[in-house]
Enzyme design. Structure first.
Site, PDB file in Angstrom:
ATOM      1  N   ARG A 323       0.825  -1.203   0.000  1.00 22.28           N
ATOM      2  CA  ARG A 323       0.000   0.000   0.000  1.00 22.28           C
ATOM      3  C   ARG A 323       0.869   1.266   0.000  1.00 22.28           C
ATOM      4  O   ARG A 323       0.560   2.247  -0.673  1.00 22.28           O
ATOM      5  CB  ARG A 323      -0.883  -0.011   1.246  1.00 22.28           C
ATOM      6  CG  ARG A 323      -1.823   1.170   1.364  1.00 22.28           C
ATOM      7  CD  ARG A 323      -2.234   1.402   2.829  1.00 22.28           C
ATOM      8  NE  ARG A 323      -2.562   0.180   3.532  1.00 22.28           N
ATOM      9  CZ  ARG A 323      -3.783  -0.282   3.714  1.00 22.28           C
ATOM     10  NH1 ARG A 323      -4.809   0.368   3.225  1.00 22.28           N
ATOM     11  NH2 ARG A 323      -3.992  -1.384   4.392  1.00 22.28           N
ATOM     12  N   CYS A 391     -27.103  -2.408  -6.512  1.00 21.29           N
ATOM     13  CA  CYS A 391     -28.355  -2.638  -5.787  1.00 21.29           C
ATOM     14  C   CYS A 391     -28.017  -3.065  -4.360  1.00 21.29           C
ATOM     15  O   CYS A 391     -28.175  -4.226  -3.980  1.00 21.29           O
ATOM     16  CB  CYS A 391     -29.171  -3.713  -6.513  1.00 21.29           C
ATOM     17  SG  CYS A 391     -30.846  -3.879  -5.882  1.00 21.29           S
TER      18      CYS A 391
END
Length: 463
Positions: A323, A391
């Site tokens: 990272r 959704c």
């Protein structure tokens, strides 16, 4: 701020208490260099550029959403880590953060090693030409086939994680006439100040062999009993997104204590320790990460001091930033689809991506910044929640931020610091097509991972 779980899922719709979020920034058009890659700027027309390329051009040519990776920034960060630790240590890029063949080539060219944790990551590394002896293989449940492949391809280090794996690997290495170099992953009882799901050194979790319970010492005995295994050292990893070095100091002290115990019991001084990765980056302007040179100096001093106290020769140090290298080098570019004000609450800004290209907000309560990048604006700030098109009520990209109140459909916004764990954890939820990764440098852009197509989805669905 921590949030408790709810039986129906995270309560993402709750109204935030007054004062939870920061005040609006003084300048909504500013692009804080702490969270954006080094070549990001605004041009005379007010649009953001990266690598000298207008983001509007990127959107027109490659579509949105897209991960935009600043190659110059990536290489500079890789060199900074390499130079900070110097020739007496090893820097392994943690491939799980994000891996592609282009990334592997850049790492090779900049002199870094590579840490992989699956045969898929190993396949990418080998296909891109990373020398196998510069690869380390991790994993808490490596199969016999995975270990066989690693041994046959000549992987430099295998980090063993269980008694079963030690026996499995020893048999495979013996069958191939190989003396495989290994590290033993230990849990040192240090719990990093991070999210529960990404804190990895406390006792109650799946990784490693307990130092406190004696499992690590027993693993050492078992590895040393096999002629087909060469014990090179000890591996420790205490968590992710860490800013405080105190945890590393405690971990190093306990690892060195194990090294002293190994010397006293077996007459062997192990030549290596790996303190893992997990160093934090700035996702927002409030984050304050350390520079590689500062981290390197602190870790080297911790190890030197603890080894001197134990009358041990200082072992070769390894670290595994992932990272910390790739995270700040990329942003995700979106097009705004709808802008929905909720009176008295906030405005919901829906974009053409969502949790399928960045699951971290839903998974970890991760915080991000966001900016309008297709133009500047002098409009007043409005509190927004950037959400996706899936959704799912938990489909949140940026939980709370400020954008100009004249934001409209068709505007481009970008979320910085998305280079790590966004593309690598991307999914096809709702059969979404995963975005491409674009590499930009010196006024040129190219696709290094192409956008998925409907044909890709249907090719896997054999009916």
């Amino acid at each position: 701020m921590s949030r408790s779980a709810h039986p129906a899922g995270p309560r993402h719709g709750d109204v935030l208490p007054e004062g939870h979020y920061q005040a609006p920034p003084a300048d909504l058009n500013a692009l804080d260099p702490k969270v954006w890659s080094c070549t990001v700027a605004r041009n005379a027309e007010g649009a953001a550029t990266v690598g000298g390329i207008d983001v509007r051009r990127l959107a027109a040519e490659f579509g949105t959403p897209a991960y935009v990776l600043d190659e110059e920034d990536f290489r500079a960060r890789a060199r900074a880590w390499r130079d900070a630790f110097g020739a007496g240590a090893d820097v392994y890029y943690a491939g799980k953060a994000f891996l592609s063949k282009a990334i592997v080539r850049w790492l090779h060219e900049e002199g870094l090693n590579l840490d992989v944790c699956s045969v898929g990551e190993l396949a990418v590394a080998l296909a891109a030409g990373m020398p196998p002896e510069r690869i380390a293989l991790h994993g808490n449940n490596k199969s016999a086939d995975e270990l066989e492949h690693a041994v046959k391809t000549g992987v430099g280090h295998i980090v063993v994680d269980s008694y079963e794996e030690i026996e499995r690997l020893a048999a495979i290495a013996a069958r191939h006439g190989v003396r495989q170099q290994v590290l033993i992953r230990v849990t040192v009882g240090v719990e990093a100040h991070t999210h529960e799901f990404i804190a990895t050194a406390h006792e109650d979790q799946k990784f490693g062999l307990s130092l406190n319970g004696g499992a690590a010492a027993e693993a050492v005995r078992r590895v040393l009993s096999h002629d087909s295994l060469e014990l090179r050292g000890i591996h420790s990893h205490i968590g992710s997104q860490i800013f405080d070095m105190a945890g590393f100091e405690v971990a190093a002290r306990r690892v060195v204590g194990l090294l002293a115990g190994i010397r006293d019991e077996h007459g062997v001084e192990l030549p290596e320790i790996d303190l893992g990765g997990g160093l934090g980056i700035a996702y927002t302007s409030e984050d304050d990460p350390r520079e590689p040179a500062e981290i390197a100096a602190a870790l080297a001093e911790i190890v030197r001091r603890e080894c001197a106290a134990a009358n041990l020769n200082a072992p070769r140090l390894s670290v595994e930033p992932g990272r910390a290298i790739v995270g700040p080098t990329a942003f995700t570019l979106y097009e705004v689809g709808t802008v929905k004000p909720l009176e008295g609450l906030r405005t919901y800004v829906s974009v053409d991506g969502g949790m399928s290209d960045n699951i971290r907000t839903a998974l970890y309560d991760a915080e991000y910044s966001v900016a309008l990048v297709s133009r500047t604006s002098e409009a007043a700030p409005m509190l927004v929640r950037v959400v996706g098109k899936h959704c799912e009520s938990g489909d949140i990209v940026v939980r709370d931020a400020f954008l100009p109140s004249d934001l409209a459909p068709g505007d481009l916004i970008a979320v910085p610091a998305t280079g790590a764990y966004c593309r690598s954890m991307a999914s096809n939820y709702n059969h979404a097509l995963r975005p491409p990764v674009l590499a930009v440098r010196d006024g040129a852009a190219r696709v290094i991972v192409r956008r998925e197509t409907e044909e890709d989805l249907l090719r896997l669905d054999i009916g």
